[in-house]
Design an enzyme around this catalytic site. Structure first.
Site, PDB file in Angstrom:
ATOM      1  N   LYS A   1      -3.160  -9.770  -9.360  1.00  8.34           N
ATOM      2  CA  LYS A   1      -4.105 -10.435  -7.914  1.00  8.34           C
ATOM      3  C   LYS A   1      -5.388  -9.619  -7.855  1.00  8.34           C
ATOM      4  O   LYS A   1      -5.448  -8.119  -8.243  1.00  8.34           O
ATOM      5  CB  LYS A   1      -3.289 -10.214  -6.698  1.00  8.34           C
ATOM      6  CG  LYS A   1      -4.049 -10.724  -5.606  1.00  8.34           C
ATOM      7  CD  LYS A   1      -3.539 -10.489  -4.352  1.00  8.34           C
ATOM      8  CE  LYS A   1      -4.252  -9.345  -3.761  1.00  8.34           C
ATOM      9  NZ  LYS A   1      -4.053  -8.965  -2.029  1.00  8.34           N
TER      10      LYS A   1
ATOM     11  N   LYS B   1       0.831  -1.025   0.059  1.00  9.84           N
ATOM     12  CA  LYS B   1      -0.013   0.100  -0.062  1.00  9.84           C
ATOM     13  C   LYS B   1       0.694   1.380  -0.086  1.00  9.84           C
ATOM     14  O   LYS B   1       0.756   2.141  -0.746  1.00  9.84           O
ATOM     15  CB  LYS B   1      -1.059  -0.007   1.248  1.00  9.84           C
ATOM     16  CG  LYS B   1      -2.031  -1.045   1.033  1.00  9.84           C
ATOM     17  CD  LYS B   1      -3.502  -0.803   1.857  1.00  9.84           C
ATOM     18  CE  LYS B   1      -4.348  -1.841   1.105  1.00  9.84           C
ATOM     19  NZ  LYS B   1      -5.099  -2.547   2.241  1.00  9.84           N
TER      20      LYS B   1
ATOM     21  N   LYS C   1      -9.747  -5.482  -4.182  1.00 16.57           N
ATOM     22  CA  LYS C   1     -10.722  -4.315  -4.140  1.00 16.57           C
ATOM     23  C   LYS C   1      -9.772  -3.183  -4.220  1.00 16.57           C
ATOM     24  O   LYS C   1     -10.287  -2.230  -5.065  1.00 16.57           O
ATOM     25  CB  LYS C   1     -11.178  -4.201  -2.622  1.00 16.57           C
ATOM     26  CG  LYS C   1     -12.622  -5.146  -2.261  1.00 16.57           C
ATOM     27  CD  LYS C   1     -12.794  -5.093  -0.759  1.00 16.57           C
ATOM     28  CE  LYS C   1     -13.188  -6.655  -0.411  1.00 16.57           C
ATOM     29  NZ  LYS C   1     -12.954  -6.729   1.017  1.00 16.57           N
TER      30      LYS C   1
END
Ligand code: TYM
Length: 311
Positions: free
Chosen positions: A190, A111, A193
């Protein structure tokens, strides 16, 4: 009987990666275990800041659980935030692990690498997950490949605590089905969301068709690899071979065949889902949380005593 436990963040709509990576194995395994299925609503706060979205996602996640075949009669379905001991134990684990250790977590590193805001909750999230698992002495945790490291972190938290205060927590093991460990998204990476490459599990037929039509294809090959890699989740390779042979070079036809199979697999679950009310969800969570709380409270009495805060 051994204990089985898993959880999903209630941070939006579930996608087929969540289903094949975690929910399907859970549904197949739960009859042989004493089983727990959690709604990780506190984990969702690392990304969701809108209270109505948080609330709605909790209802939706429980409806999804029931629709994919989890029976609330046989499985303890509960909400993380209902059991205060989760955040309490996470704090104790936070005080046992080091910052460099948490900095190695892939979910956090990925992230940050993408330039997404890293709040402190995102950073310490593996210790909340460790608490989710260890409070219940779970033996097996079915997850997708992306959560493997977090189960290792849970084992590490258990070992650190046991080492410091004496044998208290069981070290859990992950169950990862190799064939579906990482479900690819519409771009071949992958499915996630946060990457915007998902096929929603309970989308309308149109939403699913739109997502499937957007699967990236490489015009140089005869068979669209990204379409095939999703399609093989639904049908055996033997079944798929003649379809892909007949559609050689015609990617649109392969996508249409995939959409048909997705719809055939999702429609019956969608039908079940439509008949679950918010009141049903509230009742299921009330009962499940009561059951989970009794176990967690007992465990924490021992933990508080061991760390020394009980006078
Ligand atoms: P979450 O909510 O991101 O994902 C839920 C489950 O779906 C799996 N998954 C996938 N599997 C295969 N392919 C994919 N593309 C894919 N995307 C997601 C995940 O591996 C996961 O099993 N921290 C966890 C939730 C959690 C939890 C727990 C899990 C909180 N406490 C305790 C187990 C036990 C998470 O964010 O998963």
């Amino acid at each position: 009987m051994q204990r089985l436990l898993t959880g999903i963040q209630s941070s939006g709509t579930l996608h087929i990666g969540n289903y094949f990576g975690a929910l399907k194995p859970f549904v197949e395994m739960y009859p042989s275990y004493e089983s727990f299925l959690m709604v990780a609503d506190y984990h969702s706060l690392t990304s969701l800041k809108d209270s109505s979205a948080v609330r709605e996602s909790i209802f939706n996640t429980v409806k999804d659980y029931i629709a994919v075949g989890v029976s609330p009669e046989d499985v303890v379905i509960f909400k993380q935030s209902d059991i205060l001991e989760h955040t309490e134990l996470a704090w104790i684990f936070d005080c046992l692990v080091t910052v460099p250790f948490l900095m190695q977590a892939h979910a956090y590193k990925d992230k940050v690498a993408k330039g997404l805001e890293a709040n402190a909750g995102l950073f310490t999230y593996p210790m909340l997950m460790a608490a989710d698992i260890l409070l219940y002495d779970a033996d097996v945790v079915p997850v997708g490949e992306d959560q493997r490291q977090h189960i290792e972190y849970a084992r590490e938290a258990a070992a650190k605590f046991n080492n410091a205060y004496g044998e208290t927590f069981k070290e859990p093991r992950e169950y990862i089905n190799k064939a579906v460990a990482t479900v690819p998204g519409t771009d071949g990476k992958k499915m996630s969301k946060s990457y915007g490459n998902t096929i929603p599990l309970f989308g309308t037929k149109d939403e699913i068709a739109k997502a499937a039509m957007s699967i990236l294809t490489d015009s140089s090959g005869e068979s669209p690899e990204n379409v095939y890699n999703i399609h093989r989740l639904l049908r055996s390779e033997i079944d798929l071979a003649p379809i892909y042979k007949a559609n050689k070079g015609n990617y649109k036809a392969s996508k249409e065949a995939l959409i048909e199979d997705l719809e055939a697999f999702i429609a019956p679950m969608r039908y079940v889902r439509e008949n679950i009310s918010d009141t049903d969800v509230a009742n299921i969570l009330r009962e499940g949380s009561e059951h989970a709380r009794a176990i967690a409270e007992k465990k924490m009495i021992d933990v508080r005593q061991k760390v020394g805060v009980t006078l």
